[in-house]
Design a protein around this motif. Structure first.
Motif, mmCIF file in Angstrom:
data_model
loop_
_atom_site.group_PDB
_atom_site.id
_atom_site.type_symbol
_atom_site.label_atom_id
_atom_site.label_comp_id
_atom_site.label_asym_id
_atom_site.label_seq_id
_atom_site.Cartn_x
_atom_site.Cartn_y
_atom_site.Cartn_z
ATOM 1 N N GLU A 1 5.499 -37.702 43.497
ATOM 2 C CA GLU A 1 5.613 -36.313 43.048
ATOM 3 C C GLU A 1 6.020 -35.387 44.185
ATOM 4 N N ALA A 2 5.489 -35.642 45.377
ATOM 5 C CA ALA A 2 5.859 -34.829 46.542
ATOM 6 C C ALA A 2 7.344 -34.981 46.851
ATOM 7 N N LEU A 3 7.868 -36.209 46.728
ATOM 8 C CA LEU A 3 9.288 -36.446 46.992
ATOM 9 C C LEU A 3 10.168 -35.812 45.915
ATOM 10 N N VAL A 4 9.719 -35.855 44.658
ATOM 11 C CA VAL A 4 10.457 -35.195 43.575
ATOM 12 C C VAL A 4 10.550 -33.695 43.866
ATOM 13 N N ALA A 5 9.406 -33.095 44.226
ATOM 14 C CA ALA A 5 9.372 -31.651 44.510
ATOM 15 C C ALA A 5 10.279 -31.313 45.697
ATOM 16 N N LEU B 1 4.028 -28.073 42.162
ATOM 17 C CA LEU B 1 4.663 -28.130 43.483
ATOM 18 C C LEU B 1 5.959 -27.331 43.577
ATOM 19 N N VAL B 2 6.498 -26.894 42.422
ATOM 20 C CA VAL B 2 7.761 -26.136 42.442
ATOM 21 C C VAL B 2 7.627 -24.894 41.554
ATOM 22 N N PRO B 3 8.354 -23.817 41.872
ATOM 23 C CA PRO B 3 8.203 -22.572 41.105
ATOM 24 C C PRO B 3 9.082 -22.524 39.854
#
Ligand code: ZN
Length: 319
Positions: free
Chosen positions: A43-47, A97-99
């Motif tokens: 998920e961190a890499l996707v964000a 993690l993203v706006p």
């Protein structure tokens, strides 16, 4: 200011993210390797990838395509065969993690939607897409709408049972269509041919050195394209199963186009022609109807990314 959406395709080996226009053009893209055993890291890499392609652009939404069963609301991955997700709230996790607004879709649905909007089915209203990769995936558009079903599990065409007591399938049943039309089926049959020996196995024997474990899909396609009779016959057989099954599904849906995609479709006419022939033969009332066109996909490896982005764009408009 031009509005874009972002598509993310989470594959077995890589995460591909793209900034996509309303016309389906990829304006910017980036990649990350897929960590197969760590959902939080994924998920961190996707964000990270999403924020990189977003830059300073105005973003209507983010669509994430994942290989697995996704709920109809586009929130959770219920089950993913190749990743450690079970009832996993992927949309919520990425949203944190993203706006941006985030929706999740099945990867075959996303790829099918891209073909429908921008690719081989762009002139159609009712489409059946068949993705012949490792397995057999599907996507259906009827009257302009992507069919997800009541719980998001629609279009699992690979598990239509076409041969009672046929080859065992990974789903627990036997005789599923995917056991006759998929990269796995092609390799299984090629290994069988190799073990039987004989004239038709000569090309495979030569290239694999007789080692069945070295036989893979691209090897078979390359040999067939070079005219190897054994591998041409394997693709013909697969194409026949593909066309016959497609006729059954079109008998149900009355699609106007059938799009054939996935890695095995790299074989081109070697797969398409036997599929078209079998399809036309098996279609009900064929003398009295316009048969669906059976065509190759056009969007290539970007289909999942572009389709996911477009579905996110439409979701932002309330579709
Ligand atoms: Zn099955």
């Amino acid at each position: 200011m031009t509005m874009y959406s972002i598509g993310v395709d989470i594959g077995g080996t890589k995460i591909a993210a793209g900034l996509v226009s309303a016309q389906g053009e990829i304006v910017a893209q980036t990649r990350r390797p897929t960590p197969s055993d760590d959902p939080t890291k994924l998920e961190a890499l996707v964000a990270e990838a999403v924020l990189e392609v977003a830059g300073e652009h105005e973003i209507s939404g983010v669509g994430v395509a994942a290989a697995g069963f996704v709920d109809a609301a586009g929130e959770k991955v219920i089950f993913a065969p190749n990743l450690a997700w079970r009832n996993h709230p992927l949309a919520e996790r990425v949203r944190a993690l993203v706006p941006f607004a985030v929706h999740v879709d099945n990867d075959a649905n996303a790829a099918g939607w891209a073909e429908y909007q921008f690719g081989a089915a762009r002139a159609a209203n009712d489409m059946l897409m068949l993705t012949v990769g490792t397995g057999l995936g599907g996507a259906m558009v009827t009257n302009g709408n992507l069919v997800r079903g009541a719980y998001g599990f629609a279009a699992e065409v690979g598990h239509l049972r076409v041969v009672p007591h046929g080859h065992r399938c990974g789903c627990g049943m036997d005789g599923c269509w995917e056991q006759y039309v998929s990269g796995n089926a092609l390799v299984r049959d090629a290994r069988q041919l190799l073990s039987e020996g004989g004239e038709l196995a000569a090309g495979l024997l030569d290239v694999s050195g007789g080692d069945a474990d070295r036989v893979n899909g691209p090897m078979i396609t390359t040999l067939a394209k070079a005219g190897d009779p054994g591998c041409v016959a394997l693709l013909q057989e697969l194409g026949r199963w593909l066309g016959e099954g497609a006729a059954s599904v079109v008998n149900l849906l009355d699609s106007d186009v059938v799009v054939i995609g996935g890695g095995v479709s790299d074989a081109g006419a070697l797969l398409l022609e036997p599929a078209q022939e079998a399809f036309t033969k098996c279609l009900t009332a064929r003398a009295y109807r316009t048969p669906a066109r059976v065509v190759l996909a056009e969007m290539g490896n970007d289909a999942g990314m572009v389709g996911a982005a477009d579905l996110a764009r439409l979701a932002a408009q309330g579709h």
